[in-house]
Design a protein around this motif. Sequence first.
Motif, PDB file in Angstrom:
ATOM      1  N   ARG A  84       0.820  -1.202   0.000  1.00 29.72           N
ATOM      2  CA  ARG A  84       0.000   0.000   0.000  1.00 29.72           C
ATOM      3  C   ARG A  84       0.858   1.258   0.000  1.00 29.72           C
ATOM      4  N   GLY A  85       0.342   2.282  -0.642  1.00 24.95           N
ATOM      5  CA  GLY A  85       1.074   3.535  -0.729  1.00 24.95           C
ATOM      6  C   GLY A  85       2.137   3.561  -1.808  1.00 24.95           C
ATOM      7  N   GLN A  86       2.159   2.550  -2.670  1.00 29.34           N
ATOM      8  CA  GLN A  86       3.181   2.455  -3.718  1.00 29.34           C
ATOM      9  C   GLN A  86       2.600   2.512  -5.126  1.00 29.34           C
ATOM     10  N   GLY A  87       1.357   2.939  -5.232  1.00 31.93           N
ATOM     11  CA  GLY A  87       0.753   3.122  -6.542  1.00 31.93           C
ATOM     12  C   GLY A  87       0.106   1.894  -7.143  1.00 31.93           C
ATOM     13  N   VAL A  88      -0.024   0.820  -6.367  1.00 30.03           N
ATOM     14  CA  VAL A  88      -0.607  -0.412  -6.910  1.00 30.03           C
ATOM     15  C   VAL A  88      -2.088  -0.216  -7.217  1.00 30.03           C
ATOM     16  N   GLY A  89      -2.826   0.343  -6.255  1.00 34.09           N
ATOM     17  CA  GLY A  89      -4.253   0.559  -6.467  1.00 34.09           C
ATOM     18  C   GLY A  89      -4.512   1.489  -7.638  1.00 34.09           C
ATOM     19  N   LYS A  90      -3.733   2.556  -7.749  1.00 34.36           N
ATOM     20  CA  LYS A  90      -3.895   3.507  -8.844  1.00 34.36           C
ATOM     21  C   LYS A  90      -3.643   2.840 -10.189  1.00 34.36           C
ATOM     22  N   ALA A  91      -2.595   2.031 -10.270  1.00 33.23           N
ATOM     23  CA  ALA A  91      -2.268   1.358 -11.520  1.00 33.23           C
ATOM     24  C   ALA A  91      -3.378   0.404 -11.945  1.00 33.23           C
ATOM     25  N   LEU A  92      -3.909  -0.354 -11.005  1.00 34.47           N
ATOM     26  CA  LEU A  92      -4.999  -1.277 -11.312  1.00 34.47           C
ATOM     27  C   LEU A  92      -6.239  -0.515 -11.764  1.00 34.47           C
ATOM     28  N   LEU A  93      -6.573   0.546 -11.039  1.00 33.31           N
ATOM     29  CA  LEU A  93      -7.759   1.325 -11.366  1.00 33.31           C
ATOM     30  C   LEU A  93      -7.653   1.920 -12.767  1.00 33.31           C
ATOM     31  N   GLU A  94      -6.504   2.483 -13.095  1.00 32.00           N
ATOM     32  CA  GLU A  94      -6.326   3.088 -14.418  1.00 32.00           C
ATOM     33  C   GLU A  94      -6.405   2.038 -15.525  1.00 32.00           C
ATOM     34  N   ALA A  95      -5.835   0.864 -15.289  1.00 29.38           N
ATOM     35  CA  ALA A  95      -5.872  -0.194 -16.298  1.00 29.38           C
ATOM     36  C   ALA A  95      -7.298  -0.693 -16.516  1.00 29.38           C
ATOM     37  N   LEU A  96      -8.061  -0.829 -15.444  1.00 27.17           N
ATOM     38  CA  LEU A  96      -9.450  -1.274 -15.571  1.00 27.17           C
ATOM     39  C   LEU A  96     -10.292  -0.218 -16.285  1.00 27.17           C
TER      40      LEU A  96
END
Length: 210
Positions: A84-96
């Motif tokens: 968490r806090g390393q851009g994983v959620g953002k990357a997944l959200l943008e790809a979806l």
Amino acid sequence: MPLALRSATPSDLDALEELESRGFSGDRFTRRQLRHLLQRAHGLTLIAEDAAGSVVPLGYGTLLFRRNSRAARLYSLCVAPEARGQGVGKALLEALERDGRKRGCERMTLEVRADNRVALGLYRRAGFRLACWLDDYYEDGCAAWRMVKSLGLSREEPAVVPQGSPSVATPATSSATSSAPSSTPPSEPSSVTSGEDSVVTPCGSPSMVD
């Protein structure tokens, strides 16, 4: 952290079940539900891994689609505690989101715990707006916000959200009414909302939760 994203396969079932147990304290998907998402659901599940070579998932996200609908629903977004806090959620959200646009979807919706300010902040920064309040949504009684984003507008342009619930998600959500819930939606902190949010309208609680 350099990330590699890929589509999940049925062979990822064990890893996703483990990730669910570490990523959520409650309202976890069962093994049976995860298997359905991987094998039968009309949607896309992406897995984020360390591009350096680790095969342990750092997170996953699932986007569901409805036939004959131009709406997509973010059904789950889970990030491992250590990532968490390393851009994983953002990357997944943008790809979806990109996949939703390629499929011709015009909007994307999600439900998020009302007390999860980190997730609320992530979604707000991504361009989602508060749409309606879901009282007593999660198994522990916590309420949720439904959020929506227009996939046809730039991030600078606020999405126009009609009053009432968006026509997306499971059949139970489409029958939601605007009758007042048993509790009143609280005012969100300034770090979560902005003047661009549409009027928040109470709506009914779906039969399935993220």
